[in-house]
Design a protein around this motif. Structure first.
Motif, short mmCIF file in Angstrom:
data_model
loop_
_atom_site.label_atom_id
_atom_site.label_comp_id
_atom_site.label_asym_id
_atom_site.label_seq_id
_atom_site.Cartn_x
_atom_site.Cartn_y
_atom_site.Cartn_z
N GLU A 137 0.82 -1.21 0.00
CA GLU A 137 0.00 0.00 0.00
C GLU A 137 0.86 1.27 0.00
N VAL A 138 1.77 1.30 -0.96
CA VAL A 138 2.68 2.43 -1.16
C VAL A 138 2.41 3.02 -2.54
N ILE A 139 2.29 4.34 -2.62
CA ILE A 139 2.10 5.00 -3.91
C ILE A 139 3.35 4.82 -4.75
N CYS A 140 3.15 4.34 -5.97
CA CYS A 140 4.25 4.12 -6.91
C CYS A 140 3.89 4.85 -8.20
N THR A 141 4.71 5.84 -8.57
CA THR A 141 4.45 6.66 -9.74
C THR A 141 5.49 6.37 -10.81
N PHE A 142 5.00 6.00 -12.00
CA PHE A 142 5.84 5.70 -13.14
C PHE A 142 5.93 6.95 -14.00
N VAL A 143 7.11 7.56 -14.07
CA VAL A 143 7.31 8.82 -14.77
C VAL A 143 7.98 8.53 -16.11
N ALA A 144 7.33 8.99 -17.20
CA ALA A 144 7.86 8.72 -18.53
C ALA A 144 7.30 9.75 -19.51
N ASN A 145 7.86 9.78 -20.72
CA ASN A 145 7.35 10.70 -21.72
C ASN A 145 6.22 10.07 -22.54
N GLN A 146 5.72 8.93 -22.08
CA GLN A 146 4.53 8.32 -22.66
C GLN A 146 3.77 7.63 -21.52
N SER B 69 -5.34 0.36 -9.62
CA SER B 69 -5.06 0.41 -8.18
C SER B 69 -4.88 1.86 -7.78
N PRO B 70 -5.35 2.23 -6.59
CA PRO B 70 -5.10 3.59 -6.13
C PRO B 70 -3.63 3.82 -5.78
N PHE B 71 -2.83 2.76 -5.75
CA PHE B 71 -1.42 2.90 -5.39
C PHE B 71 -0.50 3.02 -6.59
N LEU B 72 -1.04 2.86 -7.80
CA LEU B 72 -0.23 2.91 -9.02
C LEU B 72 -0.65 4.08 -9.88
N LYS B 73 0.34 4.91 -10.25
CA LYS B 73 0.06 6.10 -11.05
C LYS B 73 1.06 6.19 -12.21
#
Length: 151
Positions: A26-35, A42-46
């Motif tokens: 239950e940890v927020i994980c944000t995938f940062v990319a140019n696409q 999941s509310p934990f995946l962005k």
């Protein structure tokens, strides 16, 4: 703790490990990319899409991360910037980058860039092995468990 992923170059198998770990812990994980990076619902995946350009995703990660956040990247200059802010860095093979070893990694990166600029073929990184994936999952789990105990 939040997890920030330099997702443009992150191997698919590592993304899948991160999907499961973020939801499980239950940890927020944000995938940062140019696409856009497709993630399971999941509310934990962005997924955070940044504009095209050199190091745009890296700069966004440095802007948004805070001390104690975990950044997943194999980009050495990004790792150095994150460490300077007090973040934790794990590369896609499960190696922790820290104040103690980042200077050496920056020097080696610069040396290899110099060799490539002079026309020497330095090859690329070896393919991800099963041991690399297992090591990444083990170290990630250890870091997440430690963060959970401290909160």
């Amino acid at each position: 703790m939040q997890i920030w992923v330099d997702a443009d170059a992150c191997p698919k198998v590592i993304k899948e490990i991160l999907f499961r770990a973020a939801v499980r812990c239950e940890v927020i994980c944000t995938f940062v990319a140019n696409q856009y990076i497709q993630t399971p619902a999941s509310p934990f995946l962005k997924s955070l899409v940044v504009e095209q350009g050199f190091d745009v995703a890296d700069r966004r990660i440095v802007e948004r991360c805070t001390a104690g956040d975990l950044i997943i990247t194999s980009d050495i200059p990004l790792a150095s910037d994150v460490i300077a802010k007090g973040g934790l860095v794990l590369d896609s093979r499960g190696e922790r980058l820290s104040k103690e070893n980042i200077g050496e990694r920056l020097n080696m990166r610069d040396f290899m860039d110099t060799l490539r600029a002079s026309g020497i073929d330095t090859g690329g990184p070896s393919a991800m092995s099963t041991a690399d994936r297992q090591n990444f999952a083990r170290v990630l789990d250890s870091l997440l468990n430690k963060a959970k105990r401290q909160s």
